[in-house]
Design a protein around this motif. Structure first.
Motif, mmCIF file in Angstrom:
data_model
loop_
_atom_site.group_PDB
_atom_site.id
_atom_site.type_symbol
_atom_site.label_atom_id
_atom_site.label_comp_id
_atom_site.label_asym_id
_atom_site.label_seq_id
_atom_site.Cartn_x
_atom_site.Cartn_y
_atom_site.Cartn_z
ATOM 1 N N GLN A 28 0.651 -1.184 -0.328
ATOM 2 C CA GLN A 28 0.363 -0.080 -0.311
ATOM 3 C C GLN A 28 0.708 1.353 -0.061
ATOM 4 N N ASP A 29 1.787 0.979 0.189
ATOM 5 C CA ASP A 29 2.939 2.442 -0.634
ATOM 6 C C ASP A 29 3.042 2.564 0.708
ATOM 7 N N VAL A 30 3.035 2.293 2.075
ATOM 8 C CA VAL A 30 3.677 2.940 3.411
ATOM 9 C C VAL A 30 4.341 2.928 3.242
ATOM 10 N N GLN A 31 5.937 3.672 3.828
ATOM 11 C CA GLN A 31 7.014 4.447 3.832
ATOM 12 C C GLN A 31 7.769 4.418 5.017
ATOM 13 N N TYR A 32 6.789 4.975 6.116
ATOM 14 C CA TYR A 32 6.829 5.208 7.501
ATOM 15 C C TYR A 32 5.732 4.877 8.545
ATOM 16 N N MET A 33 6.823 4.009 9.598
ATOM 17 C CA MET A 33 6.254 3.814 10.663
ATOM 18 C C MET A 33 6.889 4.025 12.309
ATOM 19 N N PHE A 34 5.974 4.998 13.296
ATOM 20 C CA PHE A 34 6.151 5.163 14.795
ATOM 21 C C PHE A 34 5.980 4.601 15.590
ATOM 22 N N GLY A 35 6.415 4.892 16.631
ATOM 23 C CA GLY A 35 5.913 3.610 17.294
ATOM 24 C C GLY A 35 6.370 3.354 18.358
ATOM 25 N N VAL A 36 5.841 2.595 19.949
ATOM 26 C CA VAL A 36 6.885 2.181 21.152
ATOM 27 C C VAL A 36 5.764 0.891 21.176
ATOM 28 N N VAL A 37 7.256 -0.133 20.946
ATOM 29 C CA VAL A 37 6.797 -1.772 20.507
ATOM 30 C C VAL A 37 7.038 -2.248 21.871
ATOM 31 N N GLY A 38 6.581 -3.155 22.354
ATOM 32 C CA GLY A 38 6.166 -4.103 23.043
ATOM 33 C C GLY A 38 4.999 -5.392 22.696
ATOM 34 N N PHE A 39 4.674 -6.449 22.923
ATOM 35 C CA PHE A 39 3.940 -7.136 22.784
ATOM 36 C C PHE A 39 2.554 -7.076 22.473
ATOM 37 N N PRO A 40 2.169 -7.586 21.155
ATOM 38 C CA PRO A 40 2.943 -8.369 20.045
ATOM 39 C C PRO A 40 3.232 -7.744 19.053
ATOM 40 N N VAL A 41 3.289 -6.496 19.126
ATOM 41 C CA VAL A 41 3.830 -5.833 17.617
ATOM 42 C C VAL A 41 4.998 -5.758 17.391
ATOM 43 N N THR A 42 6.148 -6.181 18.247
ATOM 44 C CA THR A 42 7.552 -5.807 17.825
ATOM 45 C C THR A 42 8.145 -6.484 16.778
ATOM 46 N N GLU A 43 7.386 -8.547 16.184
ATOM 47 C CA GLU A 43 7.406 -8.582 15.790
ATOM 48 C C GLU A 43 6.888 -7.923 13.796
ATOM 49 N N ILE A 44 6.101 -6.780 14.666
ATOM 50 C CA ILE A 44 5.545 -6.086 12.963
ATOM 51 C C ILE A 44 6.515 -5.211 13.006
ATOM 52 N N ALA A 45 7.011 -4.043 13.640
ATOM 53 C CA ALA A 45 8.200 -3.995 13.437
ATOM 54 C C ALA A 45 8.774 -4.098 13.025
ATOM 55 N N VAL A 46 10.294 -5.359 12.986
ATOM 56 C CA VAL A 46 10.915 -5.800 12.861
ATOM 57 C C VAL A 46 10.512 -6.056 11.088
ATOM 58 N N ALA A 47 9.517 -6.359 10.882
ATOM 59 C CA ALA A 47 9.518 -7.302 9.419
ATOM 60 C C ALA A 47 9.480 -6.306 9.015
ATOM 61 N N ALA A 48 8.711 -5.157 9.015
ATOM 62 C CA ALA A 48 8.653 -3.873 8.824
ATOM 63 C C ALA A 48 9.868 -3.437 7.798
ATOM 64 N N GLY A 50 12.473 -2.365 4.259
ATOM 65 C CA GLY A 50 12.309 -1.036 3.958
ATOM 66 C C GLY A 50 11.782 -0.190 4.320
ATOM 67 N N ILE A 51 10.475 -0.130 4.893
ATOM 68 C CA ILE A 51 9.323 0.351 5.875
ATOM 69 C C ILE A 51 10.732 0.837 6.761
ATOM 70 N N ARG A 52 10.898 2.330 6.591
ATOM 71 C CA ARG A 52 11.181 3.531 8.514
ATOM 72 C C ARG A 52 10.928 3.091 9.353
ATOM 73 N N TYR A 53 11.330 2.639 10.798
ATOM 74 C CA TYR A 53 11.117 2.192 11.505
ATOM 75 C C TYR A 53 11.540 3.097 12.290
ATOM 76 N N ILE A 54 10.559 4.225 12.841
ATOM 77 C CA ILE A 54 11.538 5.308 14.052
ATOM 78 C C ILE A 54 10.524 5.005 14.552
ATOM 79 N N GLY A 55 11.070 4.858 16.195
ATOM 80 C CA GLY A 55 10.776 4.253 17.427
ATOM 81 C C GLY A 55 10.940 5.169 18.563
ATOM 82 N N MET A 56 9.978 5.589 18.868
ATOM 83 C CA MET A 56 9.535 6.963 19.860
ATOM 84 C C MET A 56 9.679 6.904 20.825
ATOM 85 N N ARG A 57 9.032 7.764 22.711
ATOM 86 C CA ARG A 57 9.174 7.460 23.652
ATOM 87 C C ARG A 57 8.238 7.102 24.162
#
Length: 521
Positions: free
Chosen positions: A30-50, A54-61
């Motif tokens: 779907q042409d998503v290029q950027y992902m922002f977030g604060v990871v934890g169970f169970p979404v950490t795997e989604i950030a890694v897969a993204a 090549g999807i840019r993941y920016i871990g926020m506070r």
């Protein structure tokens, strides 16, 4: 592997794919290029897969700032940014960003992990409208996708996964021909017409057609804060310098992607003539006729513009106008300007000019504080990917900076060369100098002696930036401001924060207005 440990219906040797990878690939499609977030169970795997796709993941506070950043991506790129959060408090923290995106009409996807599907009848999370299409079609906004934990870790045959094709850009709808003719007739008969443009016009990329309309018809125009830059602030037809007089004197007002809400005084007297005729252009039918009955309504894609210009006098000692005068002198014409605060944002929007569309972000329709650093991070990422070297200037009041100041660590962690200007008056709206503060506390505790709007005097916010490896400047004079700005603009590789001390009681100055008509432009 023992027979009983195999997934039901699986065959030896078949390629398997996790639910997290499927989610990431769907976002990539779907042409998503950027992902922002604060990871934890169970979404950490989604950030890694993204990240692997090549999807840019920016871990926020904080999830709130992450959601603000993701929504700003939607505005800047016309494709939704993703905010990835955990369930419970993670999702709750993101609600502020979701509400802000809906009010600003910015596309946003929030993805949260939740309990397993087997627990749905036991109080699982309620779903919001889902999918990319929902976020960008019609009036853009936030959508929420709830991902149960067992789907994230599920392993499935890769050949059994079917992905939807990339959602096409929303269709461009035209207003009815008869309504267009009627609007043209009303404008031609006007003695003092005025065009007002909102951020909807900037989002619609309507700058070329809007400028042609302004120039060919020689019409005065006025932008709302995030409509600035669709036509350069320096354009001679801009009546931003006479905003109040323009609104009060106009007999016909055409709204392009702007709403008659609090920013425009609801379209009601005494800010407007009682018999003023409104022509509304909006993509959302529900918005037409809100607060005031329009003379003509045009349902469709935005097709016109406005712009702002305000000259400010220099003043000493340092006040808002002095600061913004010197800042404006050095700002690159193509920079992003992010602004939030009370007086800081209100005065800054009249002095700090924009020359390009979608290059100004502020508190927006919802008047949300705390959006600044998240917006700045989003703009810096877009600039880095699409226009290397383009600067991002984030102008904050000291109170506004406090909402998300720890995102300075995020800025330094990703080495985003954002320039933060904290206009510091020691308070919310107004504060006190150090001597007055000390005198107030001589006989009473701060909880009873200190006015609620006061903040600690002379706080060294620049040290927050220095603590994480960026450059910090503490300035008190125009010369110090000029020098620090010159240094930060020359350094394109390091984040910086300039803490600008101003008169604590500094506030908005009275402005002289004059009405610009077609005859004297």
């Amino acid at each position: 592997m023992p027979e009983g440990n195999r997934a039901e219906g699986s065959d030896w040797g078949e390629e398997r794919v996790s639910g997290a990878a499927v989610i990431a690939q769907a976002l990539k499609t779907q042409d998503v290029q950027y992902m922002f977030g604060v990871v934890g169970f169970p979404v950490t795997e989604i950030a890694v897969a993204a990240q692997q796709l090549g999807i840019r993941y920016i871990g926020m506070r904080n999830e709130q700032a992450a959601c603000y950043a993701a929504s700003a991506i939607g505005y800047l790129t016309s494709r939704p940014g993703v905010c990835l959060v955990v369930s419970g408090p993670g999702l709750i923290h993101a609600l502020g960003g979701m509400a802000n995106a809906n009010m600003n009409c910015w596309p946003l996807i929030v993805i949260a992990g939740s309990s397993e599907r087997s627990q749905e009848t036991m109080g699982a999370f309620q779903e919001f409208p889902q999918a990319v299409r929902s976020s960008i079609y019609g009036r853009p906004g936030a959508c929420y996708i709830d991902i149960p934990a067992d789907l994230v870790i599920l392993q499935e045959n890769v050949n059994s996964v079917k992905y939807k094709e990339c959602c096409m850009p929303p269709p461009i709808s035209m207003a009815e021909t008869s309504a267009v003719c009627m609007a043209a007739s009303v404008i031609r008969s006007a003695k003092q017409p005025l065009l007002i443009i909102g951020k909807g016009a900037a989002y619609a990329h309507a700058e070329d057609s809007i400028r042609k309309l302004v120039e060919q018809c020689n019409l005065p125009f006025l932008p709302t804060p995030m409509g600035k830059g669709v036509v350069p602030d320096s354009h001679p037809n801009c009546v931003g310098a006479a905003r109040s007089r323009a609104l009060q004197s106009a007999d016909v007002i055409m709204l392009f992607g702007a709403r008659l809400n609090w920013i425009l005084h609801f379209g009601l007297p005494p800010r407007y003539q009682p018999d003023v005729k409104f022509i509304q252009v909006d993509i959302c039918a529900e918005e037409l006729g809100n607060n005031v009955k329009p003379a003509v309504t045009l349902l469709g894609d935005v097709n016109a513009v406005s712009k702002q210009e305000l000259a400010s006098r220099k003043s000493l000692p340092m006040n808002y106008y002095t600061v913004f005068y010197h800042v404006q002198e050095q700002l690159p014409r193509d920079c992003f300007v992010i602004s939030e605060g009370a007086n800081t944002m209100d005065i800054g929007r009249t002095v700090l000019q924009n020359y390009l569309p979608r290059h100004r972000l502020d508190a927006g329709t919802f008047g949300t504080m705390g959006v600044g650093l998240g917006f700045a991070i989003a703009a810096a990422l877009v600039a880095k990917d699409k226009s290397p070297g383009q600067r991002v200037i984030c102008v904050e009041g000291d109170s506004a900076f406090g909402f998300s100041g720890m995102e300075v660590e995020t800025i330094c962690r990703y080495n985003l060369p954002i320039i933060l200007l904290v206009v510091n008056n020691n308070g919310i709206y107004q504060g006190f100098n150090a001597d007055t503060w000390k005198e107030m506390l001589n006989f009473q505790d701060a909880t009873t002696a200190s006015p609620p709007m006061c903040l600690l005097p002379n706080s060294h916010y620049e040290q927050v930036m220095s603590a994480f490896g960026g450059k910090g400047y503490f300035v008190q004079t125009p010369e110090e401001l000029q020098n620090s700005l010159r240094q930060t603009l020359a350094d394109t590789s390091t984040p910086s924060l300039i803490n600008i001390m101003i008169e604590p009681q500094s506030t908005r100055k009275a402005q002289d207005f004059h009405w610009l008509t077609r005859s004297n432009m």
